[in-house]
Design a protein around this motif. Structure first.
Motif, PDB file in Angstrom:
ATOM      1  N   MET A  20      16.108 -18.567  16.482  1.00 13.74           N
ATOM      2  CA  MET A  20      17.174 -19.438  17.408  1.00 13.74           C
ATOM      3  C   MET A  20      16.718 -20.232  18.059  1.00 13.74           C
ATOM      4  N   PRO A  21      16.481 -20.223  18.923  1.00 12.46           N
ATOM      5  CA  PRO A  21      15.550 -21.590  20.380  1.00 12.46           C
ATOM      6  C   PRO A  21      14.957 -22.203  19.233  1.00 12.46           C
ATOM      7  N   LEU A  22      14.304 -22.123  17.733  1.00 11.62           N
ATOM      8  CA  LEU A  22      14.560 -22.953  16.883  1.00 11.62           C
ATOM      9  C   LEU A  22      15.426 -24.249  16.735  1.00 11.62           C
ATOM     10  N   ALA A  23      16.361 -23.504  16.334  1.00 13.46           N
ATOM     11  CA  ALA A  23      17.404 -23.923  15.698  1.00 13.46           C
ATOM     12  C   ALA A  23      17.658 -25.551  15.606  1.00 13.46           C
ATOM     13  N   LYS A  24      17.810 -25.977  17.120  1.00  7.48           N
ATOM     14  CA  LYS A  24      17.741 -27.557  17.931  1.00  7.48           C
ATOM     15  C   LYS A  24      17.154 -27.645  17.603  1.00  7.48           C
ATOM     16  N   PRO A  25      15.504 -27.316  18.057  1.00  5.22           N
ATOM     17  CA  PRO A  25      14.381 -28.571  17.953  1.00  5.22           C
ATOM     18  C   PRO A  25      13.669 -28.936  16.507  1.00  5.22           C
ATOM     19  N   LEU A  26      14.431 -27.296  15.445  1.00  2.00           N
ATOM     20  CA  LEU A  26      14.155 -27.957  13.891  1.00  2.00           C
ATOM     21  C   LEU A  26      15.428 -28.648  13.430  1.00  2.00           C
ATOM     22  N   GLY A  27      16.439 -28.117  13.846  1.00  2.00           N
ATOM     23  CA  GLY A  27      17.852 -29.040  13.320  1.00  2.00           C
ATOM     24  C   GLY A  27      18.229 -28.192  11.658  1.00  2.00           C
ATOM     25  N   GLN A  28      17.814 -26.763  12.222  1.00  4.32           N
ATOM     26  CA  GLN A  28      18.083 -26.748  11.287  1.00  4.32           C
ATOM     27  C   GLN A  28      18.869 -24.572  11.340  1.00  4.32           C
ATOM     28  N   PRO A  29      19.840 -24.030  10.485  1.00  3.66           N
ATOM     29  CA  PRO A  29      20.413 -22.766  10.485  1.00  3.66           C
ATOM     30  C   PRO A  29      19.658 -21.895  10.811  1.00  3.66           C
ATOM     31  N   PRO A  30      19.583 -20.943  12.079  1.00  2.00           N
ATOM     32  CA  PRO A  30      18.411 -20.202  12.652  1.00  2.00           C
ATOM     33  C   PRO A  30      18.225 -18.914  11.596  1.00  2.00           C
ATOM     34  N   ARG A  31      18.979 -18.590  10.422  1.00  4.48           N
ATOM     35  CA  ARG A  31      18.989 -17.459   9.363  1.00  4.48           C
ATOM     36  C   ARG A  31      17.226 -18.244   8.852  1.00  4.48           C
ATOM     37  N   GLU A  32      17.607 -19.223   8.883  1.00  5.76           N
ATOM     38  CA  GLU A  32      17.296 -19.971   7.324  1.00  5.76           C
ATOM     39  C   GLU A  32      15.547 -20.673   8.463  1.00  5.76           C
ATOM     40  N   ILE A  33      15.520 -20.501   9.718  1.00  2.48           N
ATOM     41  CA  ILE A  33      13.994 -20.650   9.823  1.00  2.48           C
ATOM     42  C   ILE A  33      13.762 -19.229   9.236  1.00  2.48           C
ATOM     43  N   ALA A  34      14.196 -18.319   9.912  1.00  6.54           N
ATOM     44  CA  ALA A  34      13.753 -16.762  10.416  1.00  6.54           C
ATOM     45  C   ALA A  34      13.076 -16.707   8.630  1.00  6.54           C
ATOM     46  N   SER A  35      13.888 -17.258   7.627  1.00  5.92           N
ATOM     47  CA  SER A  35      13.420 -16.925   6.591  1.00  5.92           C
ATOM     48  C   SER A  35      12.213 -17.179   6.027  1.00  5.92           C
TER      49      SER A  35
END
Ligand code: ARG
Length: 652
Positions: free
Chosen positions: A46-61
């Protein structure tokens, strides 16, 4: 093993070359608060969503894809908006518990060594030691034990207040109203009486003239309240309501102050002998101060008295330390530094760090309204001067990486200034920490005092705790019910371990920065967050191992197959393998309460396990596995309590 940091490191690897600040994000792994979220949870996506500009669930996977953790955990799960939940494999837990069982350090590693000087206890001697001194002594001792166990080098130093104004008070009192027979019979008791007499008279002489003014102030406040009430509250006038509230607060404070003044005045008025002495020795405070000044200037008579009194004072506090099981590497009191003070002040003047202001020598520090005074106009040195000299000495002689001061939070500003001054002196690298703690309160919410108004003596309190512990643990009915046959000597020994442990634990289990209420009855109870409860669970592990008649040795430990089938067994194993994390965190934050609460949780989980999982009556394979759990629980409790400075007994 340090599980938390191991898991965090795995996340860091998974994030590296992809996410900026991988290390910081990896630290967001925590122990899961609810079992349904697994054992550990990473709130990183979640906290990475903004800096990476991607949806958090995608980042999580994506994190999970890159995460290498299959030697420890089941496949990670992604939950909700992007939490990553981790569950340790039972096989991993079982192996980790076995490893603890086989290792004399319970598989706790040693950290890269730092050298610590720990300044703790440090009472002002020659006056009665009181409950406030427990905190510094007990917390400081525990911090030393923890740091040492983790492999650090620890130098403990009891910075005795052995040069302060209390000596002027005692010297004056001794010169003018000692009872020589009493002094010969029991010098410590007579000195303590003298101190209390002088203190009472000084209190009286300063309170008396304030009394009328304080009464007038209170009357004025009460009148203001009546006036404000009339215009205000009921009519929904916000401003007035605020004023009323403010006034009520001021009145309560004024009442408290008045009560304190009245108590001081009454203590002398009600005692003809004290009243006579107060009349014969006007302005006693100044007279006592003069004696202190004479001592500091090397007056032979006062110095001789000081040398006569000191061993008595030391013997007195040593009794308390023996009882508490506390030792120091050094006891370098304030008097030790006295000869270094004038050259220190000269040095600071010469270096331009200190300057003269109004006859006093001051160090002006950025960010503070008032300077640090290091020599008064009359030439006297101060607490701060001694502390500066002490730091210089410690840096010279011990070359520490860190100096910890386990001292009451009311001295916070003193230490802030002190540390700032030390940096000005050019010592940049040493870590300086004020390990502050709150006040011990009585049932009335005010600093703990007895009914007579004097702060309770420490030895007396220890005796009291031991007596209550005896009442609870060695209650004949309870012993009867549990079938424990104990000799009177054994019962006494148990009561001592439980009573002293109770006092220490009550102190250590509270977050040190908060105030806590001192309640002897509660702290020796067998139920609740007490040492007694944890010690009792330890005794149960010992008892069951005795009954099993198993010889716990390397070959037995080797062949046991640990199975974690029921939730209670698994929860217990999980808590066990988190031991090192608790120690490391406790030491890192200088917070023994973290360890204390870890042990309490462990003891509770053991009780659940004990309740739900038959041990001796279980089929052979399960029986051994469960006995091994009991064995490790017992050792973790014993080791953990020992790091809090608390003992255990094998039967209770
Ligand atoms: N003697 C002091 C007191 O009782 C505490 C000393 C703490 N240590 C220090 N280096 N200042 O308040």
């Amino acid at each position: 093993m340090q599980l938390l940091s191991t898991i965090a490191a795995r996340f860091e690897n998974a994030l590296r070359d992809w996410v900026p600040d991988a290390e910081r994000y990896a630290q967001l792994v925590t122990i899961a608060r609810e079992p349904k979220h697994g054992d550990y949870q990473a709130n990183i996506a979640m906290p990475l969503a903004k800096p990476l500009g991607q949806p958090p669930r995608e980042i999580a996977s994506r994190i999970v894809e890159r995460l290498k953790i299959d030697d420890l955990c089941e496949p990670p799960e992604i939950a909700g908006p992007g939490f990553i939940n981790l569950r340790l494999q039972n096989a991993f837990l079982a192996a980790a518990v076995k490893q603890m069982a086989a290792d004399e350090r319970l598989a706790v590693g040693k950290q890269p060594t730092r050298r610590f000087v720990v300044d703790f206890s440090s009472p002002n001697v020659a006056k009665p030691m009181h409950v406030g001194h427990i905190r510094s002594t007990v917390i400081g001792d525990s911090i030393c034990r923890l740091l040492r166990f983790l492999g650090h080098e620890v130098i403990s130093d009891n910075h005795l207040g052995d040069w302060g104004t209390q000596f002027g008070m005692i010297i004056y009192g001794y010169k003018h109203f000692v009872d020589s027979d009493a002094f010969r019979a029991n010098p410590v008791a007579e000195l303590s009486r003298i101190y209390r007499v002088v203190q009472a008279i000084i209190g009286y002489q300063s309170a008396r003239p304030q009394l009328d003014a304080e009464k007038r102030r209170l009357t004025r406040l009460r009148q203001q309240l009546i006036a404000a009430d009339a215009t205000g509250e009921g009519n929904g006038n916000k401003e007035a309501a605020k004023k009323v509230k403010q006034l009520r607060k001021e009145i309560a404070a004024a009442e408290m102050r008045l009560r304190e003044l009245e108590e001081k005045v009454q203590a002398v008025d009600d005692d003809p002998q004290l009243a006579r002495l107060a009349a014969e020795h006007p302005d006693l405070e100044t007279r006592a101060q003069r004696e202190t000044a004479r001592l500091h200037q090397g007056d032979p008579e006062n110095l001789a008295l000081w040398k006569q009194f000191m061993p008595l004072a030391i013997r007195e506090i040593d009794n308390v330390y023996r009882r508490l099981g506390v030792q120091f590497d050094y006891t370098l009191g304030e008097s030790f530094y006295h000869p270094m003070l004038s050259s220190l002040v000269e040095k600071l003047l010469a270096a331009g760090i200190a300057t003269e202001s109004d006859g006093a020598i001051c160090v002006f520090l950025e960010g503070f309204e008032t300077p640090m005074i290091i020599r008064k106009r009359d030439g006297a040195f101060l607490y701060a001067t001694t502390d500066l000299a002490t730091i210089e000495y410690r840096l010279d002689h011990f070359a520490p990486d860190a100096i910890l001061y386990v001292v009451d939070h009311r001295q916070a500003e003193h230490f802030q200034k002190l540390f700032a001054a030390v940096r000005r002196l050019g010592h940049k690298d040493v870590e300086l920490q004020h390990v502050a703690f709150g006040t011990v309160l009585g049932p009335d919410g005010r600093p703990f005092k007895t009914r007579s108004g004097s702060v309770v003596g420490l030895e007396y309190l220890l005796d009291e705790a031991v007596e209550r512990a005896y009442g609870v643990v060695c209650d004949p009915q309870r012993l009867d019910r549990s079938g424990l046959e104990l000799t009177e000597a054994q019962q006494k020994e148990i009561a001592e371990v439980v009573g002293i442990g109770a006092i220490k634990y009550a102190d250590l289990s509270h977050n040190r920065t908060s105030d806590y209420e001192f309640n002897i009855d509660q702290m020796v109870q067998l139920e609740g967050n007490t040492a007694t409860y944890i010690q009792y669970m330890y005794a149960r592990t010992a008892s069951i191992l005795r009954k099993s008649e198993i010889m716990v040795d390397a070959s037995w430990l080797e062949q046991v197959d640990v199975v974690l089938e029921t939730p209670a067994e698994r929860a217990l194993a999980l808590q066990l393998v988190q031991f090192e994390d608790a120690l490391v965190q406790s030491a890192h934050e200088y917070m023994p309460s973290i360890l204390a609460n870890y042990l309490y949780t462990l003891a509770r989980q053991y009780a659940v396990f004990f309740d739900q999982c038959p041990v001796l009556a279980a089929p052979p394979s399960m029986r051994d596995s469960r006995l091994l759990l009991c064995y490790v629980v017992g050792r973790v409790i014993r080791q953990g309590l020992d790091l809090l400075g608390i003992g255990v007994v094998e039967r209770m």
